[in-house]
Design a protein around this motif. Structure first.
Motif, short mmCIF file in Angstrom:
data_model
loop_
_atom_site.label_atom_id
_atom_site.label_comp_id
_atom_site.label_asym_id
_atom_site.label_seq_id
_atom_site.Cartn_x
_atom_site.Cartn_y
_atom_site.Cartn_z
N GLY A 1 0.89 -1.32 0.12
CA GLY A 1 0.09 -0.20 -0.11
C GLY A 1 0.89 1.45 -0.10
N PHE A 2 0.17 2.16 0.70
CA PHE A 2 0.88 3.47 0.71
C PHE A 2 1.13 4.00 2.16
CE2 PHE A 2 -0.86 3.12 -3.43
CZ PHE A 2 0.22 3.62 -4.46
N LEU A 3 2.09 5.02 2.24
CA LEU A 3 2.39 5.62 3.64
C LEU A 3 1.14 6.16 4.12
CD1 LEU A 3 4.46 6.66 5.50
CD2 LEU A 3 4.69 8.50 4.19
N SER A 4 0.27 7.02 3.35
CA SER A 4 -0.98 7.75 3.61
C SER A 4 -2.14 6.33 4.31
CB SER A 4 -1.56 8.39 2.43
OG SER A 4 -1.83 7.71 1.52
N ASP A 5 -1.94 5.17 3.92
CA ASP A 5 -2.93 4.50 4.26
C ASP A 5 -2.58 3.82 5.68
OD1 ASP A 5 -3.76 4.15 1.77
OD2 ASP A 5 -2.54 2.52 1.01
N LEU A 6 -1.32 4.03 5.97
CA LEU A 6 -1.00 3.80 7.66
C LEU A 6 -1.46 4.61 8.62
CD1 LEU A 6 2.70 2.52 6.90
CD2 LEU A 6 0.69 1.21 6.73
N LEU A 7 -1.92 5.93 8.14
CA LEU A 7 -2.27 7.11 8.97
C LEU A 7 -3.63 6.55 9.69
CD1 LEU A 7 -1.59 10.17 6.98
CD2 LEU A 7 -0.06 9.04 8.67
N GLY A 8 -3.51 6.88 11.01
CA GLY A 8 -4.86 6.54 11.90
C GLY A 8 -5.58 7.96 11.84
N PRO A 9 -6.88 7.89 12.63
CA PRO A 9 -7.54 9.31 12.92
C PRO A 9 -6.69 10.08 13.50
CG PRO A 9 -8.63 7.61 13.96
CD PRO A 9 -7.58 6.69 13.21
N GLY A 10 -7.06 11.27 13.47
CA GLY A 10 -6.09 12.25 14.43
C GLY A 10 -4.94 12.57 13.92
N PHE A 11 -4.09 12.88 15.22
CA PHE A 11 -2.63 13.28 14.79
C PHE A 11 -2.02 11.73 14.70
CE2 PHE A 11 -3.95 17.17 16.80
CZ PHE A 11 -2.87 17.83 16.13
N ASN A 12 -0.88 11.56 13.83
CA ASN A 12 -0.10 10.48 13.65
C ASN A 12 1.21 10.88 13.80
OD1 ASN A 12 -1.62 8.11 12.16
ND2 ASN A 12 -2.47 10.03 11.84
N LEU A 13 2.07 9.94 14.62
CA LEU A 13 3.62 10.23 14.71
C LEU A 13 4.25 9.18 14.03
CD1 LEU A 13 5.37 12.01 16.50
CD2 LEU A 13 5.68 9.98 18.15
N LEU A 14 4.97 9.65 12.83
CA LEU A 14 5.58 8.78 11.81
C LEU A 14 7.20 8.58 12.20
CD1 LEU A 14 4.43 9.59 8.24
CD2 LEU A 14 3.24 8.27 10.01
N THR A 15 7.44 7.36 12.83
CA THR A 15 8.85 7.40 13.33
C THR A 15 9.84 6.08 12.95
OG1 THR A 15 10.07 7.61 15.47
CG2 THR A 15 7.95 6.22 15.58
N PHE A 16 10.80 6.13 12.83
CA PHE A 16 11.76 5.16 12.57
C PHE A 16 12.39 4.55 13.97
CE2 PHE A 16 11.91 7.52 8.64
CZ PHE A 16 11.29 6.41 7.63
N ASP A 17 11.83 5.21 15.06
CA ASP A 17 12.45 4.94 16.46
C ASP A 17 11.47 3.99 17.32
OD1 ASP A 17 13.22 4.70 18.87
OD2 ASP A 17 13.39 6.74 19.08
N PRO A 18 11.17 2.86 17.40
CA PRO A 18 10.39 1.88 18.02
C PRO A 18 10.22 2.14 19.33
CG PRO A 18 12.28 0.55 17.22
CD PRO A 18 12.65 1.99 16.76
N GLU A 19 10.94 2.77 19.81
CA GLU A 19 10.91 3.05 21.31
C GLU A 19 9.90 4.25 21.54
OE1 GLU A 19 14.29 3.50 23.55
OE2 GLU A 19 14.58 1.40 23.03
N LEU A 20 9.40 5.07 20.65
CA LEU A 20 8.17 6.03 20.90
C LEU A 20 7.06 5.22 20.62
CD1 LEU A 20 9.81 8.90 18.64
CD2 LEU A 20 9.62 8.68 21.19
N GLU A 21 6.96 4.21 20.43
CA GLU A 21 5.54 3.33 20.43
C GLU A 21 4.82 3.46 21.52
OE1 GLU A 21 4.88 -0.55 17.38
OE2 GLU A 21 6.48 -0.55 18.74
N GLY A 22 5.30 3.58 22.70
CA GLY A 22 4.59 3.84 23.97
C GLY A 22 4.04 5.00 24.11
N LEU A 23 3.99 5.97 23.00
CA LEU A 23 3.55 7.35 23.33
C LEU A 23 1.91 7.25 22.87
CD1 LEU A 23 6.13 9.69 22.16
CD2 LEU A 23 5.34 9.68 24.45
N ALA A 24 1.47 6.15 22.19
CA ALA A 24 0.11 6.16 21.51
C ALA A 24 -0.74 6.64 22.70
CB ALA A 24 0.03 4.93 20.98
N LYS A 25 -1.74 7.42 22.31
CA LYS A 25 -2.91 7.72 23.27
C LYS A 25 -4.19 8.04 22.29
CE LYS A 25 -1.69 12.49 23.98
NZ LYS A 25 -2.17 13.44 24.56
N ASP A 26 -5.19 8.47 22.78
CA ASP A 26 -6.24 8.90 22.31
C ASP A 26 -5.73 10.18 21.33
OD1 ASP A 26 -8.79 9.43 21.59
OD2 ASP A 26 -9.25 10.77 23.41
#
Ligand SMILES: Cc1cc2nc3c(=O)[nH]c(=O)nc-3n(C[C@H](O)[C@H](O)[C@H](O)COP(=O)(O)OP(=O)(O)OC[C@H]3O[C@@H](n4cnc5c(N)ncnc54)[C@H](O)[C@@H]3O)c2cc1C
Length: 534
Positions: free
Chosen positions: A451-476
């Motif tokens: 697919g495409f990068l844009s298909d990966l976006l969720g609703p609201g704000f998105n954090l696109l990162t190459f750093d897996p450590e930031l995964e924990g920041l996910a929230k509403d």
């Protein structure tokens, strides 16, 4: 205007629906969160964008059907992303004709062929041609499936008064009149905007002299979807002609009137038929054709000083009128709708301070002024305002016959989405990036897996990162998208193990880091919803 004997909305290719005013009168005066005045393409898009955020709205239109006549046909890639986000893009992709190429001719000889940027990395084509009638129909079909939108047709908003905590609208329909309170109003009531007048506001800017007749005709013609501009052609000495293909064998012919031609004479059906026949024969078409609709048009660059007036926000043509040569009126309006919708939704939901709404005017008026700057150049090229401009334009055109660089002056395109670099809610850029979108710019596209990068976006704000450590920041309201190195996404965004982008709900970059800390991301998120400077 339609040919003699044809009804107001009797069309060769489009069935105009007829909408009744509300039959159930009981709940009409119930207070609304958001009232939207005008169910043109911009008002409908705003209603859908709000509904995607969970916000209900009441949508009013004075008419009993869609807008008729020759209107927008060119829809830019960025608008397809908006249609995608609001869940309406599928029928557009089926119907619209995608295109990349424009050809300009001077006295019958080609002086320029330009291609808009296109690559397999892109999900959507740079430009699509589709009649505004279909645009309105497909948006409406999406609205019909949306329980959060209540549409009221044949319902004219005739009054608008501020109250201590909102606005009261006065509405008139064939069954009566009533008042309705709303917390917020989006004025999407078009170029003549009664709301603008009721608020005592005026558009400011310039009007251009040139007049164009816009005629839509139906014919079988095998020329591909390539936009043609004819400067000083045999069929219109001294004038300019534009030709576009649309779905259902409809072709748009725009031709400039000479200063000595009266608008009244030029608009007579016989005269339009004569002029169109001449253009078509210049294009090598001597076969049959039928006339659909025609109108006359002049270019303007007009905008409100402020797109906000208390609890009323102006979106689309009610806020700005741009020359059609830049094909930006509708495209610009759809971006207005998306911009105010994500902000208003967060304020209404109590997720953002009201100050977020103050970023609407600088961002969207900034985009309009940018369109003006480019469209004015095009307008001067298409319809030189003075003898001096005409001399210069003609010199450039004749130079282009032998020097290709001069042909570039006839390139009218300005299709990159506007960068909100000066926005109060966009963070300054970090140094050290090589490539990738700057804060304020639209997120570029890339292929990711199937697919495409844009298909990966969720609703609201998105954090696109190459750093897996930031995964924990996910929230509403914040989705974390972890990307793989050495992919197209990396080349689109810039290399580095910590590269991170904060992307707003409208797909524009709010901030970026070469190495992001959780604190920096939190502070940027706060700033992007109108919070104080971090
Ligand atoms: C010939 C032509 C070609 C164009 N080509 C292009 C193009 O290729 N690309 C592009 O991007 N743009 C183009 N445009 C511009 C585009 O058509 C407009 O920018 C677009 O229609 C604006 O949409 P809107 O929803 O803001 O307003 P509108 O489409 O004008 O809709 C306003 C709505 O408000 C309703 N309304 C008005 N007053 C009231 C009231 N008091 N109460 C309730 N409802 C009310 C009206 O009935 C109408 O439905 C073109 C325009 C023209 C004329």
């Amino acid at each position: 205007m339609r040919p003699d004997g044809r009804g107001e909305t009797e069309s060769l290719y489009f069935d105009y629906p007829h909408f009744e005013p509300p039959s159930d009168r009981a709940g009409l005066t119930r207070r609304a969160r958001v009232a939207i005045v005008g169910a043109g393409p911009v008002g409908m898009t705003a209603a859908l964008a709000l509904a995607k955020e969970g916000i209900a709205s009441v949508l009013f239109d004075a008419k009993a059907s869609f807008n008729d006549g020759s209107r927008a046909i060119c829809v830019a890639r960025q608008s397809f992303y908006i249609l995608d986000r609001i869940g309406a893009v599928a029928p557009f992709l089926e119907k619209a004709l995608g295109w990349t190429t424009g050809r300009s001719f001077y006295r019958g000889r080609q002086i320029l062929e330009f291609d808009m940027p296109e690559s397999p990395r892109e999900k959507y084509r740079p430009m699509y041609n589709i009649q505004q009638q279909f645009i309105e129909q497909y948006l409406w079909e999406t609205i019909e499936r949306e329980p959060l939108i209540e549409a009221r047709w044949q319902s004219e908003v005739t009054g608008i008064e501020d109250t201590s905590d909102g606005v009261t609208l006065t509405v008139r329909d064939p069954k009566g009149g009533y008042d309705m309170a709303a917390d917020w109003v989006l004025a999407a009531d078009g170029a003549r905007s009664p709301t603008r007048k009721m608020r005592g506001l005026r558009l400011k800017g310039e009007n251009y002299e040139g007049r164009y007749v816009i005629a839509d005709v139906q014919m079988n013609h095998d020329y591909p979807t390539i936009r043609r501009a004819l400067f000083d052609p045999d069929c219109r000495r001294g004038g300019t002609v534009l030709v576009h293909k649309q779905p259902d064998n409809i072709w748009r012919i725009d031709y400039q009137l000479r200063d000595d031609e009266s608008t009244e004479t030029a608009m007579a059906e016989g005269e339009v038929r004569r002029s169109v026949t001449a253009v078509l024969s210049d294009l090598g078409h001597d076969g049959a054709w039928e006339l659909e609709w025609w109108s006359v048009y002049s270019a303007n660059t007009l905008a409100l000083d402020d797109y906000r007036d208390g609890r009323v926000f102006f979106i689309g043509d009610s806020a700005h009128i741009v020359p059609i040569f830049g094909v930006r009126g509708l495209n610009n309006g759809l971006a207005d709708a998306q911009n105010i919708a994500w902000k208003l939704a967060r304020v209404i939901a109590g997720r953002a301070p009201e100050g977020l709404l103050d970023s609407y005017t600088p961002e969207r008026r900034g985009a309009t002024l940018d369109v003006f700057a480019n469209a004015s150049k095009s307008a001067r090229f298409m319809t030189p305002p003075t003898e001096g401009w005409r001399l210069m334009r003609d010199a450039a055109l004749s130079l282009a016959l032998t020097h290709p660089f001069a042909g570039e002056l006839a390139n009218p395109r300005q299709m990159t989405p506007y960068t909100y670099a000066d926005s109060p809610i966009v963070l300054p850029d970090e140094s050290g990036f090589e490539g990738g979108p700057v804060p304020g710019a639209a997120l570029p596209e890339a292929r990711v897996g199937d697919g495409f990068l844009s298909d990966l976006l969720g609703p609201g704000f998105n954090l696109l990162t190459f750093d897996p450590e930031l995964e924990g920041l996910a929230k509403d309201d914040l989705t974390i998208v972890v990307l793989q190195a050495k992919t197209e996404a990396e080349s689109a965004l810039g290399t580095g193990p910590g590269v991170t982008y904060l992307v707003r709900p409208d797909g524009h970059v709010a901030a970026r880091w070469r190495e992001a800390s959780p604190e920096a991301v939190r502070a940027a998120l706060h700033r992007s919803i109108g919070g104080d400077e971090p």
